[in-house]
Design an enzyme around this catalytic site. Structure first.
Site, mmCIF file in Angstrom:
data_model
loop_
_atom_site.group_PDB
_atom_site.id
_atom_site.type_symbol
_atom_site.label_atom_id
_atom_site.label_comp_id
_atom_site.label_asym_id
_atom_site.label_seq_id
_atom_site.Cartn_x
_atom_site.Cartn_y
_atom_site.Cartn_z
ATOM 1 N N ASP A 1 31.610 40.740 43.506
ATOM 2 C CA ASP A 1 32.219 39.669 43.493
ATOM 3 C C ASP A 1 33.277 40.016 44.836
ATOM 4 O O ASP A 1 34.424 40.626 44.394
ATOM 5 C CB ASP A 1 33.082 39.079 42.153
ATOM 6 C CG ASP A 1 33.767 37.666 42.372
ATOM 7 O OD1 ASP A 1 34.424 37.410 43.471
ATOM 8 O OD2 ASP A 1 33.776 37.375 41.460
ATOM 9 N N LYS B 1 39.947 31.597 47.779
ATOM 10 C CA LYS B 1 40.820 32.569 48.005
ATOM 11 C C LYS B 1 41.168 32.653 49.543
ATOM 12 O O LYS B 1 42.438 32.582 50.045
ATOM 13 C CB LYS B 1 40.808 33.835 47.233
ATOM 14 C CG LYS B 1 40.321 33.595 46.036
ATOM 15 C CD LYS B 1 41.424 32.858 44.966
ATOM 16 C CE LYS B 1 40.930 32.757 43.892
ATOM 17 N NZ LYS B 1 41.702 32.055 42.824
ATOM 18 N N ILE C 1 35.305 37.672 46.659
ATOM 19 C CA ILE C 1 36.003 36.432 46.980
ATOM 20 C C ILE C 1 37.478 36.475 47.391
ATOM 21 O O ILE C 1 37.995 35.738 48.044
ATOM 22 C CB ILE C 1 36.028 35.288 45.548
ATOM 23 C CG1 ILE C 1 36.992 35.979 44.662
ATOM 24 C CG2 ILE C 1 34.820 35.018 45.181
ATOM 25 C CD1 ILE C 1 37.181 35.006 43.568
ATOM 26 N N TYR D 1 39.355 40.129 35.583
ATOM 27 C CA TYR D 1 40.002 38.610 35.498
ATOM 28 C C TYR D 1 39.476 38.034 34.204
ATOM 29 O O TYR D 1 38.498 38.199 33.586
ATOM 30 C CB TYR D 1 38.852 37.885 36.844
ATOM 31 C CG TYR D 1 39.168 36.558 36.724
ATOM 32 C CD1 TYR D 1 40.337 35.797 36.615
ATOM 33 C CD2 TYR D 1 37.909 35.922 36.670
ATOM 34 C CE1 TYR D 1 40.116 34.253 36.410
ATOM 35 C CE2 TYR D 1 37.936 34.409 36.845
ATOM 36 C CZ TYR D 1 39.223 33.885 36.566
ATOM 37 O OH TYR D 1 38.973 32.419 36.613
#
Length: 470
Positions: A230, A270, A232, A145
């Protein structure tokens, strides 16, 4: 005398990346079905707008909650007054239960081990402050990202060392790549404090296998470092193989030596499609990390009103069960629409794509050369001629030119179809021009320089410069 600090004037935020430049161009000419039908369609924003009707329906059926009432009586005063940074117990309990439900209740989470933050951006930065000193490093698999260059590095001074992954194995993490990244860090005299992964991956839209997760845990155990997972996008998995959380691997291994060195980041941006609510969280079994992160969270708290509303919503198990299932079905249908549209344009996607709000798209065959300069040329054409904002792989630190991230859940189906029609037309015209170019070149009446688009100009060369430097 200097009026501003070095931090305020430095250029390490990453805002000049093509990832963010595409957003800026979109904002100058945003597509609107009625007001601006020829504008730029935003396909560079990973938002989930497919299930808002489910959220709005719940709010309509439970008007006391957004009205800040409990049992018919106003609790506005109670919510408006100061709340400490530990968070509302009712919300923390509802959040960890929701996290467990997304993971099929194969693991559970203790609400006393969760720290609330203003989104996952704050959660990841807080973990950097807790786990590393300025000038120390974390290893991240590529592509990753683009915002991590800001979130992890800008204010903390922590360095990112890439774990170079390639399309030869669908960008999976391998032991040689891990070891090479570790050696690269040592050559730069960087002390490596841990590994950070996104699972499911942003930008790949894939889930990590049990083998990869076990490899990562073996690696951090051997090197005596931390692992941040992570997660999410954990609720966006719509195809097999299913999502496996790092917490499941820890539970299966039952290795107490590493529990306090593995940390999970989560958010409702998300899975629930609520990025504007700014709700993130850190989950850790490390008491010192929880204590320090809780103190730091005072710089980015989640409002009491937000916590109250979401505690009620997530506490409704009938709603959450239906939402998770229906949202995944909608994501699956929309992803199929995107893949189908790309296929009609002769473009393929990463075959292992099974999660997220985007696809990792292979446009290598559309490059005029196998370089990041050619990738940027193609990106500019798609941005200005096709009027689609997509994210070039170089902005995600991909090692191979020609890959792009394309989002599909932040627009209507009609808008997605229009985007695919625009792209198909562009590819067909490019193919026709390519054939004509070859005929002219074979007759000796043209040159490669003339074949290049006249309008191509330099927005930013930062992304591919960084690839070359690495």
């Amino acid at each position: 005398m200097r009026l501003l600090s070095t931090k305020a004037t430095c250029n390490s935020h990453g805002q000049d990346s093509s990832y963010f430049l595409g957003w800026q161009e979109y904002e100058k000419n945003p597509f609107d079905e009625v007001l601006n039908p020829k504008g730029i369609i935003q396909m560079g924003l990973a938002e989930n707008q497919l299930s808002f009707d489910l959220l709005e329906s719940w709010l309509a059926k439970n008007p006391d909650v957004p009205g800040f009432k409990s049992e018919g009586k106003s609790i506005f005063r109670e919510l408006a007054l100061f709340q400490d940074y530990h968070g509302l117990p009712s919300f923390k309990k509802a959040l960890v239960d929701f996290m467990a439900e997304i993971r099929g209740n194969r693991v559970t989470f203790d609400p006393n081990h969760i720290v609330l933050t203003a989104g996952s951006t704050s959660a990841n930065e807080t973990l950097m402050f807790c786990l590393a000193e300025k000038g120390e490093a974390f290893l991240l698999p590529t592509p990753y990202y683009p915002g991590f260059d800001r979130d992890l590095k800008w204010r903390t001074g922590v360095e990112i060392v890439p774990i170079q992954c390639t399309s030869s194995n669908n960008f999976q993490v391998t032991e040689p790549a891990l070891q090479q990244a570790y050696q690269d860090a040592k050559k730069r005299n960087l002390r490596v404090k841990g590994v950070l992964v996104t699972n499911p991956s942003n930008p790949l839209g894939t889930t990590m296998s049990r083998g990869e997760l076990n490899l990562l845990i073996d690696f951090i155990k051997d090197k005596d470092m931390h692992l941040i997972s992570d997660e999410i996008y954990s609720g966006t998995v719509y195809n097999s193989p299913g999502f496996v959380s790092v917490m499941e691997i820890l539970k299966d291994r039952n290795d107490l030596d590493i529990w306090d060195r593995v940390h999970v980041v989560y958010s409702l941006s998300k899975d629930l499609g609520l990025p504007g609510f700014r709700v993130g969280a850190i989950y850790s079994e490390n008491h010192a990390v929880v204590a320090a992160a809780t103190k730091m969270s005072s710089f980015g708290l989640v409002s009491s009103q937000t916590q109250y509303l979401l505690a009620a919503m997530l506490g409704d198990k009938k709603f959450t069960k239906n939402y998770i299932s229906e949202n995944q079905k909608r994501l699956k249908r929309r992803q199929r629409n995107l893949v189908s549209g790309l296929q009609k344009a002769g473009i393929s996607t990463l075959k292992t794509n099974n999660a997220g709000l985007f696809c990792w798209v292979d446009m290598r065959h559309l490059l005029h050369s196998n370089t990041f300069e050619a990738e940027m040329d193609l990106w500019k054409k798609i941005l200005y001629e096709v009027r689609l904002n997509i994210s070039p792989g170089s902005s995600c630190h991909c090692t191979e030119p020609g890959w792009f991230r394309m989002c599909f859940a932040n627009m209507s189906e009609d808008t997605l179809n229009l985007a695919m029609n625009r792209l198909k037309t562009f590819v067909e015209e490019s193919s026709d021009n390519g054939c004509a170019k070859k005929r002219v070149q074979s007759s000796g009446t043209s040159s490669r320089r003339k074949s290049l688009s006249n309008w191509v100009f330099r927005l930013s060369s930062r992304d591919h410069r960084e690839q070359e430097e690495r």
